[in-house]
Design a protein around this motif. Structure first.
Motif, PDB file in Angstrom:
ATOM      1  N   THR A 152       0.762  -1.081  -0.010  1.00 18.84           N
ATOM      2  CA  THR A 152      -0.028   0.086  -0.085  1.00 18.84           C
ATOM      3  C   THR A 152       0.970   1.193   0.039  1.00 18.84           C
ATOM      4  O   THR A 152       1.903   1.316   0.637  1.00 18.84           O
ATOM      5  N   VAL A 153       0.532   2.256  -0.851  1.00 19.83           N
ATOM      6  CA  VAL A 153       1.217   3.368  -0.995  1.00 19.83           C
ATOM      7  C   VAL A 153       0.293   4.661  -0.233  1.00 19.83           C
ATOM      8  O   VAL A 153      -0.754   4.719  -0.771  1.00 19.83           O
ATOM      9  N   ASN A 154       0.984   5.118   0.733  1.00 21.55           N
ATOM     10  CA  ASN A 154       0.166   6.292   1.338  1.00 21.55           C
ATOM     11  C   ASN A 154       1.077   7.184   1.792  1.00 21.55           C
ATOM     12  O   ASN A 154       1.536   7.234   2.944  1.00 21.55           O
ATOM     13  N   ILE A 155       1.196   8.257   0.947  1.00 19.80           N
ATOM     14  CA  ILE A 155       2.225   9.205   1.215  1.00 19.80           C
ATOM     15  C   ILE A 155       1.429  10.608   1.512  1.00 19.80           C
ATOM     16  O   ILE A 155       0.635  10.896   0.935  1.00 19.80           O
ATOM     17  N   LYS A 156       1.683  11.145   2.620  1.00 22.08           N
ATOM     18  CA  LYS A 156       0.915  12.292   3.382  1.00 22.08           C
ATOM     19  C   LYS A 156       1.715  13.701   3.184  1.00 22.08           C
ATOM     20  O   LYS A 156       3.062  13.713   3.461  1.00 22.08           O
ATOM     21  N   ASN A 157       0.987  14.684   3.110  1.00 25.39           N
ATOM     22  CA  ASN A 157       1.823  16.054   3.008  1.00 25.39           C
ATOM     23  C   ASN A 157       1.523  16.511   4.613  1.00 25.39           C
ATOM     24  O   ASN A 157       0.697  17.027   4.902  1.00 25.39           O
ATOM     25  N   ARG A 193     -15.355  23.369 -11.936  1.00 27.18           N
ATOM     26  CA  ARG A 193     -16.015  24.783 -11.869  1.00 27.18           C
ATOM     27  C   ARG A 193     -16.155  25.122 -10.444  1.00 27.18           C
ATOM     28  O   ARG A 193     -16.007  26.563 -10.290  1.00 27.18           O
ATOM     29  N   LYS A 194     -16.472  24.293  -9.411  1.00 28.72           N
ATOM     30  CA  LYS A 194     -16.605  24.782  -8.101  1.00 28.72           C
ATOM     31  C   LYS A 194     -15.160  25.288  -7.717  1.00 28.72           C
ATOM     32  O   LYS A 194     -15.270  26.208  -6.817  1.00 28.72           O
ATOM     33  N   LEU A 195     -14.230  24.525  -7.864  1.00 31.58           N
ATOM     34  CA  LEU A 195     -12.944  25.245  -7.262  1.00 31.58           C
ATOM     35  C   LEU A 195     -12.492  26.154  -7.739  1.00 31.58           C
ATOM     36  O   LEU A 195     -11.966  27.045  -7.262  1.00 31.58           O
ATOM     37  N   GLU A 196     -12.741  26.476  -9.350  1.00 32.92           N
ATOM     38  CA  GLU A 196     -12.333  27.636  -9.837  1.00 32.92           C
ATOM     39  C   GLU A 196     -13.091  29.024  -9.301  1.00 32.92           C
ATOM     40  O   GLU A 196     -12.515  29.989  -9.072  1.00 32.92           O
ATOM     41  N   GLY A 197     -14.234  28.651  -8.908  1.00 34.69           N
ATOM     42  CA  GLY A 197     -14.955  29.752  -8.534  1.00 34.69           C
ATOM     43  C   GLY A 197     -14.528  29.923  -7.061  1.00 34.69           C
ATOM     44  O   GLY A 197     -14.553  31.405  -6.729  1.00 34.69           O
ATOM     45  N   LYS A 198     -14.278  29.085  -6.366  1.00 31.42           N
ATOM     46  CA  LYS A 198     -13.807  29.460  -4.750  1.00 31.42           C
ATOM     47  C   LYS A 198     -12.416  29.989  -4.751  1.00 31.42           C
ATOM     48  O   LYS A 198     -12.146  30.670  -3.844  1.00 31.42           O
ATOM     49  N   LEU A 199     -11.667  29.878  -5.812  1.00 36.50           N
ATOM     50  CA  LEU A 199     -10.368  30.301  -5.803  1.00 36.50           C
ATOM     51  C   LEU A 199     -10.293  31.744  -5.962  1.00 36.50           C
ATOM     52  O   LEU A 199      -9.224  32.416  -5.546  1.00 36.50           O
ATOM     53  N   THR A 200     -11.476  32.451  -6.131  1.00 36.11           N
ATOM     54  CA  THR A 200     -11.348  34.097  -6.437  1.00 36.11           C
ATOM     55  C   THR A 200     -11.185  34.612  -5.029  1.00 36.11           C
ATOM     56  O   THR A 200     -11.011  35.513  -4.881  1.00 36.11           O
ATOM     57  N   ASP A 201     -11.921  33.797  -3.937  1.00 38.22           N
ATOM     58  CA  ASP A 201     -11.553  34.225  -2.621  1.00 38.22           C
ATOM     59  C   ASP A 201     -10.153  34.684  -2.226  1.00 38.22           C
ATOM     60  O   ASP A 201      -9.338  33.793  -2.690  1.00 38.22           O
ATOM     61  N   LYS A 202     -10.001  35.431  -1.405  1.00 33.82           N
ATOM     62  CA  LYS A 202      -8.697  35.883  -1.289  1.00 33.82           C
ATOM     63  C   LYS A 202      -8.119  35.069  -0.054  1.00 33.82           C
ATOM     64  O   LYS A 202      -8.989  34.579   0.949  1.00 33.82           O
ATOM     65  N   GLY A 203      -6.791  34.581  -0.362  1.00 34.95           N
ATOM     66  CA  GLY A 203      -6.186  33.790   0.556  1.00 34.95           C
ATOM     67  C   GLY A 203      -6.391  32.442   0.506  1.00 34.95           C
ATOM     68  O   GLY A 203      -6.025  31.389   1.381  1.00 34.95           O
ATOM     69  N   LEU A 204      -7.143  31.854  -0.622  1.00 31.77           N
ATOM     70  CA  LEU A 204      -7.464  30.374  -0.655  1.00 31.77           C
ATOM     71  C   LEU A 204      -6.462  29.906  -1.625  1.00 31.77           C
ATOM     72  O   LEU A 204      -5.975  30.481  -2.769  1.00 31.77           O
ATOM     73  N   THR A 205      -6.100  28.681  -1.445  1.00 31.48           N
ATOM     74  CA  THR A 205      -5.257  27.982  -2.506  1.00 31.48           C
ATOM     75  C   THR A 205      -5.703  26.337  -2.360  1.00 31.48           C
ATOM     76  O   THR A 205      -6.376  25.959  -1.509  1.00 31.48           O
ATOM     77  N   ILE A 206      -5.136  25.760  -3.704  1.00 34.12           N
ATOM     78  CA  ILE A 206      -5.278  24.101  -3.553  1.00 34.12           C
ATOM     79  C   ILE A 206      -4.201  23.641  -3.315  1.00 34.12           C
ATOM     80  O   ILE A 206      -3.262  23.773  -4.059  1.00 34.12           O
ATOM     81  N   ILE A 207      -3.772  22.635  -2.358  1.00 33.89           N
ATOM     82  CA  ILE A 207      -2.824  21.985  -1.935  1.00 33.89           C
ATOM     83  C   ILE A 207      -3.073  20.185  -2.190  1.00 33.89           C
ATOM     84  O   ILE A 207      -4.143  19.885  -1.619  1.00 33.89           O
ATOM     85  N   PRO A 208      -2.260  19.669  -2.311  1.00 34.97           N
ATOM     86  CA  PRO A 208      -2.204  18.331  -2.070  1.00 34.97           C
ATOM     87  C   PRO A 208      -1.978  17.704  -0.645  1.00 34.97           C
ATOM     88  O   PRO A 208      -1.195  18.088  -0.149  1.00 34.97           O
ATOM     89  N   THR A 209      -2.867  16.804  -0.276  1.00 34.06           N
ATOM     90  CA  THR A 209      -2.724  16.464   1.030  1.00 34.06           C
ATOM     91  C   THR A 209      -2.296  14.885   1.368  1.00 34.06           C
ATOM     92  O   THR A 209      -1.673  14.532   2.141  1.00 34.06           O
ATOM     93  N   ARG A 210      -2.675  14.051   0.275  1.00 29.78           N
ATOM     94  CA  ARG A 210      -2.333  12.727   0.293  1.00 29.78           C
ATOM     95  C   ARG A 210      -2.055  11.976  -1.044  1.00 29.78           C
ATOM     96  O   ARG A 210      -2.951  12.527  -2.007  1.00 29.78           O
ATOM     97  N   LEU A 211      -1.259  11.169  -1.371  1.00 25.30           N
ATOM     98  CA  LEU A 211      -1.071  10.548  -2.643  1.00 25.30           C
ATOM     99  C   LEU A 211      -1.322   8.951  -2.283  1.00 25.30           C
ATOM    100  O   LEU A 211      -0.596   8.444  -1.308  1.00 25.30           O
ATOM    101  N   PHE A 212      -2.196   8.319  -2.938  1.00 24.55           N
ATOM    102  CA  PHE A 212      -2.250   6.801  -2.810  1.00 24.55           C
ATOM    103  C   PHE A 212      -2.497   6.158  -3.953  1.00 24.55           C
ATOM    104  O   PHE A 212      -2.826   6.693  -5.034  1.00 24.55           O
ATOM    105  N   ILE A 213      -2.218   4.788  -3.746  1.00 22.75           N
ATOM    106  CA  ILE A 213      -2.930   3.996  -5.061  1.00 22.75           C
ATOM    107  C   ILE A 213      -4.024   3.205  -4.442  1.00 22.75           C
ATOM    108  O   ILE A 213      -4.258   2.576  -3.529  1.00 22.75           O
ATOM    109  N   ASN A 214      -5.132   3.288  -5.189  1.00 23.08           N
ATOM    110  CA  ASN A 214      -6.270   2.737  -4.926  1.00 23.08           C
ATOM    111  C   ASN A 214      -6.325   1.228  -5.141  1.00 23.08           C
ATOM    112  O   ASN A 214      -5.434   0.582  -5.699  1.00 23.08           O
TER     113      ASN A 214
END
Length: 148
Positions: free
Chosen positions: A6-11, A91-112
């Motif tokens: 199992t691969v479960n890499i966390k940030n 579309r939902k993510l791109e709309g929310k990114l217009t708010d100040k101070g928000l970003t999208i970051i990866p939290t975990r990488l895994f193989i299902n």
């Protein structure tokens, strides 16, 4: 070369630096040597973040080390990788990114269970110094309560 079952890499740095508002699971477009390196757990997510480019979501600075047995087919470790989400989620993510101070970051990488690499990403807001102190305090209190 030893492959993990199992691969479960966390940030780990991400939860300390950001508040998570929304979480999504995205597929990734990878090459053959990249998936082999992921199965060997040779990934660093410390400085990774996601950006939109022409309506598509890409992850940058996700360091997947070169595959040891790869020849001239080897990949670039820091290349941008496309993330696969539904149009509605994009579309939902791109709309929310217009708010100040928000970003999208990866939290975990895994193989299902089907053998596909998946990346958990979060819409996040940066923490201030006093927020970080508060988080450390809460973790200490929780750890002390679990001991007794």
């Amino acid at each position: 070369m030893k492959l993990q079952k199992t691969v479960n890499i966390k940030n780990k740095k991400a939860s300390f630096e950001y508040f998570f508002l929304d979480e999504y699971t995205a597929g990734m477009v990878l090459t053959g040597t990249e998936i082999k390196s992921i199965r060997e757990a040779k990934v660093s997510m410390a400085d990774a973040y996601c950006i939109f480019h022409r309506g598509e979501l890409f992850v940058k600075n996700l360091n997947i080390s070169k595959y040891d047995n790869g020849t001239y087919y080897n990949h670039d470790p820091l290349r941008e990788r496309k993330l696969l989400l539904s149009r509605k989620e994009l579309r939902k993510l791109e709309g929310k990114l217009t708010d100040k101070g928000l970003t999208i970051i990866p939290t975990r990488l895994f193989i299902n269970d089907r053998g596909l690499a998946k990346l958990d990403i979060a819409l996040a807001k940066g923490k201030k110094l006093y927020d970080k102190r508060e988080s450390i305090k809460e973790k200490d209190i929780k750890r002390d309560q679990e001991r007794f």
